[in-house]
Write a protein that holds these residues in place. Structure first.
Motif, PDB file in Angstrom:
ATOM      1  N   LEU A  42      96.689 129.172  55.670  1.00 26.64           N
ATOM      2  CA  LEU A  42      96.610 128.981  57.113  1.00 26.64           C
ATOM      3  C   LEU A  42      95.544 127.954  57.477  1.00 26.64           C
ATOM      4  CD1 LEU A  42      96.957 132.659  58.400  1.00 26.64           C
ATOM      5  CD2 LEU A  42      98.552 130.782  58.840  1.00 26.64           C
ATOM      6  N   ASP A  43      94.393 128.038  56.828  1.00 27.38           N
ATOM      7  CA  ASP A  43      93.297 127.121  57.150  1.00 27.38           C
ATOM      8  C   ASP A  43      93.659 125.686  56.785  1.00 27.38           C
ATOM      9  OD1 ASP A  43      90.641 126.518  58.037  1.00 27.38           O
ATOM     10  OD2 ASP A  43      90.052 126.321  55.938  1.00 27.38           O
ATOM     11  N   TYR A  44      94.321 125.505  55.652  1.00 30.86           N
ATOM     12  CA  TYR A  44      94.735 124.163  55.243  1.00 30.86           C
ATOM     13  C   TYR A  44      95.731 123.588  56.250  1.00 30.86           C
ATOM     14  CZ  TYR A  44      96.502 120.376  52.301  1.00 30.86           C
ATOM     15  OH  TYR A  44      96.858 119.139  51.814  1.00 30.86           O
ATOM     16  N   ALA A  45      96.696 124.419  56.663  1.00 29.11           N
ATOM     17  CA  ALA A  45      97.682 123.963  57.646  1.00 29.11           C
ATOM     18  C   ALA A  45      97.015 123.637  58.979  1.00 29.11           C
ATOM     19  CB  ALA A  45      98.758 125.028  57.831  1.00 29.11           C
ATOM     20  N   PHE A  46      96.071 124.477  59.387  1.00 27.65           N
ATOM     21  CA  PHE A  46      95.376 124.246  60.659  1.00 27.65           C
ATOM     22  C   PHE A  46      94.593 122.941  60.631  1.00 27.65           C
ATOM     23  CE2 PHE A  46      91.361 124.639  63.043  1.00 27.65           C
ATOM     24  CZ  PHE A  46      91.876 124.714  64.324  1.00 27.65           C
ATOM     25  N   GLN A  47      93.898 122.677  59.549  1.00 26.51           N
ATOM     26  CA  GLN A  47      93.126 121.441  59.468  1.00 26.51           C
ATOM     27  C   GLN A  47      94.038 120.214  59.521  1.00 26.51           C
ATOM     28  OE1 GLN A  47      89.753 121.282  56.678  1.00 26.51           O
ATOM     29  NE2 GLN A  47      90.107 123.457  56.266  1.00 26.51           N
ATOM     30  N   GLY A  48      95.227 120.342  58.907  1.00 27.30           N
ATOM     31  CA  GLY A  48      96.168 119.234  58.983  1.00 27.30           C
ATOM     32  C   GLY A  48      96.652 118.993  60.403  1.00 27.30           C
ATOM     33  N   VAL A  49      97.020 120.072  61.091  1.00 22.63           N
ATOM     34  CA  VAL A  49      97.486 119.951  62.473  1.00 22.63           C
ATOM     35  C   VAL A  49      96.369 119.443  63.374  1.00 22.63           C
ATOM     36  CG1 VAL A  49      98.310 121.280  64.463  1.00 22.63           C
ATOM     37  CG2 VAL A  49      99.265 121.713  62.195  1.00 22.63           C
ATOM     38  N   ALA A  50      95.146 119.949  63.171  1.00 22.12           N
ATOM     39  CA  ALA A  50      94.015 119.529  63.997  1.00 22.12           C
ATOM     40  C   ALA A  50      93.701 118.046  63.826  1.00 22.12           C
ATOM     41  CB  ALA A  50      92.788 120.372  63.669  1.00 22.12           C
ATOM     42  N   SER A  51      94.036 117.506  62.651  1.00 23.11           N
ATOM     43  CA  SER A  51      93.784 116.082  62.409  1.00 23.11           C
ATOM     44  C   SER A  51      94.944 115.203  62.871  1.00 23.11           C
ATOM     45  CB  SER A  51      93.518 115.846  60.923  1.00 23.11           C
ATOM     46  OG  SER A  51      94.677 116.150  60.147  1.00 23.11           O
ATOM     47  N   GLY A  52      95.968 115.825  63.442  1.00 34.02           N
ATOM     48  CA  GLY A  52      97.061 115.063  64.019  1.00 34.02           C
ATOM     49  C   GLY A  52      98.233 114.809  63.103  1.00 34.02           C
ATOM     50  N   ARG A  53      98.388 115.601  62.047  1.00 34.26           N
ATOM     51  CA  ARG A  53      99.520 115.420  61.149  1.00 34.26           C
ATOM     52  C   ARG A  53     100.149 116.770  60.833  1.00 34.26           C
ATOM     53  NH1 ARG A  53      98.151 116.823  55.921  1.00 34.26           N
ATOM     54  NH2 ARG A  53      95.913 117.199  55.603  1.00 34.26           N
TER      55      ARG A  53
END
Length: 381
Positions: A42-53
C-alpha cells in the motif's frame, strides 16, 4: 432504531472494542502479514500515486513483480483510493492509518449486516446483535492480519441484501447490489475469498423455496457482471498469471473435530500476548461469542425453517467445501488448474461464519418475540 443512531453507536463500540490498537490507548499492533506484506504494498502504491504516476511495477519485492496485476495490492479497489485521499498531505502512509482503514471495514461490515438482517424483518436489537456476531467474533478478528480478507468480507452482507430484495420485489433490479458487492469483494484483494462469496451467494439464491430458478439465474448474471466491472484488475492479473507456477491449493479438507472447538469455547487453545507463536500451530480462534451461542440455541427451538432456508443452504455449501467429505470436492475440481488453485478449503470458514451470524440473529429475534419486553434490556446488556 434509526440507522444514523446505529451507525454512530456502532462506530463508538468499534473504537472501544479495538482501543488497544488505536490512539491514545494503543498498546499493540496488528502483526504478521499486515505489517510485513500488505503495508509495504500500500505504501509503495501511495508514494507512486502521490508523485503523479500510476505504479504498475513493484521493484522492491520478490526481485520485481507487477503491481497492477497483483490483486493483493488492491490498487483498483475504491477503498484504497479513499485511503490515499485521506493521506494526500503526507509523504507516505502510516501503519496506524492502514490499521484504521482495516478496522473501518469491520465497522462497515457491521453496518451492512445490520441492514441485511433488518431487511429480513428482524427486530433492531436482533439485527444489531446478529451483526455483532458477524463483525466482532473470532473469524473476522483472526483475519485482521490479512487485509484483503477483512476488506472483502465487509461487503458480503450487501450482496445477500440484494438477493433478498430481488426475491421480495420479484424483480432483478435490486441485484445491482450483488454485482457491486461482488466487484468490491474481488477488487479488495483476495481471489479465494471472491470464490467463496460467489458460491455462498449462489447457494443463498438457490435455497429460496419455490422461486429459486429465476433468482439463481439473476444472481449468476450479477456475478458475471461484477467480473466485467472488475476488468481493470482482472485483465492485468490474468496476464500476470501466465508467468506463475500454478499449484493445487485446495487441500484435503478440515475434518478434525478438535479444530472447531474454538467456535464454542472461548480461548480454548490458550492464545495470549505472551504465548510463543508456534504454541498452537495449526489451531485458530473462531469463537462466536456468548450472544452468538445464545442466538443459535434459540434458533434451534424457533422452528423458523422457511426463513432460515437460504442461510442453511449457504451453511451446507460452506461445510461441504470446508470438510471435503469423501473427497467429493477435490475429485470434482482436481482436473481444473484454475479451480484447484483458487478454491481453498480453509477459506470456506468465511461462509460458515456469515451463515451462523444470520441464524443467530433469527434465533434472537424469535426469543424476543416470545419473551416480551422484560428480557430486552437484559439481553442488550
Amino acid at each position: 432504531m434509526r440507522f444514523r443512531s446505529v451507525a454512530i453507536l456502532s462506530l463508538v463500540f468499534t473504537y472501544v472494542f479495538f482501543a488497544a490498537y488505536l490512539s491514545p490507548f494503543r498498546k499493540v499492533h496488528i502483526p504478521f502479514d499486515l505489517e510485513g506484506y500488505h503495508y509495504p504494498l500500500l505504501d509503495y502504491a501511495f508514494q507512486g500515486v502521490a508523485s503523479g504516476r500510476l505504479p504498475l511495477w513493484d521493484a522492491a519485492i520478490y526481485c520485481g513483480q507487477t503491481l497492477a496485476g497483483n490483486i493483493q495490492a488492491a490498487l483498483f479497489y475504491p477503498g484504497t483510493w479513499v485511503l490515499f485521499a485521506a493521506n494526500i498531505f503526507r509523504r507516505r502512509l502510516t501503519f496506524q492509518g492502514v490499521q484504521m482503514f482495516e478496522l473501518a471495514h469491520v465497522w462497515l461490515g457491521f453496518l451492512l449486516s445490520y441492514l441485511w438482517f433488518s431487511r429480513r424483518k428482524l427486530s433492531s436489537l436482533a439485527s444489531a446483535l446478529g451483526a455483532g456476531v458477524f463483525a466482532y467474533s473470532g473469524y473476522m478478528c483472526l483475519q485482521l492480519q490479512h487485509q484483503g480478507l477483512v476488506t472483502s468480507m465487509a461487503w458480503f452482507p450487501l450482496g445477500f441484501l440484494g438477493i433478498d430484495e430481488a426475491n421480495d420485489s420479484r424483480s432483478v433490479r435490486p441485484l445491482w447490489k450483488l454485482a457491486v458487492a461482488s466487484s468490491f469483494v474481488f477488487l479488495a484483494g483476495y481471489p479465494p475469498q471472491w470464490a467463496i462469496f460467489a458460491l455462498c451467494a449462489g447457494a443463498y439464491a438457490v435455497a429460496r423455496i419455490g422461486q429459486w430458478r429465476w433468482l439463481a439465474l439473476g444472481s449468476a448474471s450479477a456475478l458475471l457482471l461484477s467480473l466485467a466491472l472488475s476488468a481493470m484488475q482482472l485483465l492485468p492479473s490474468m496476464e500476470a498469471t501466465k508467468w506463475m507456477l500454478i499449484d493445487a491449493r485446495y487441500g484435503l479438507g478440515l475434518k478434525d473435530p478438535w479444530f472447531y472447538l474454538s467456535y464454542v469455547v472461548p480461548n480454548y487453545w490458550a492464545f495470549g500476548m505472551h504465548m510463543p507463536v508456534d504454541t498452537n500451530f495449526g489451531r485458530d480462534y473462531f469463537y462466536l461469542g456468548a450472544v452468538g451461542l445464545f442466538g443459535l440455541g434459540a434458533w434451534f427451538t424457533a422452528r423458523r425453517w422457511r426463513e432460515s432456508a437460504p442461510l442453511l443452504g449457504m451453511l451446507l455449501v460452506s461445510v461441504i467445501g470446508l470438510t471435503n467429505p469423501w473427497n467429493l470436492v477435490w475429485s470434482s475440481i482436481q482436473n481444473s488448474e484454475m479451480l484447484g488453485s483458487v478454491l481453498r478449503s480453509w477459506y470456506f470458514i468465511a461462509g460458515v461464519s456469515v451463515a451462523l451470524s444470520g441464524l443467530a440473529a433469527i434465533g434472537i429475534d424469535a426469543f424476543l418475540a416470545r419473551s416480551g419486553r422484560f428480557y430486552r434490556p437484559l439481553l442488550a446488556l
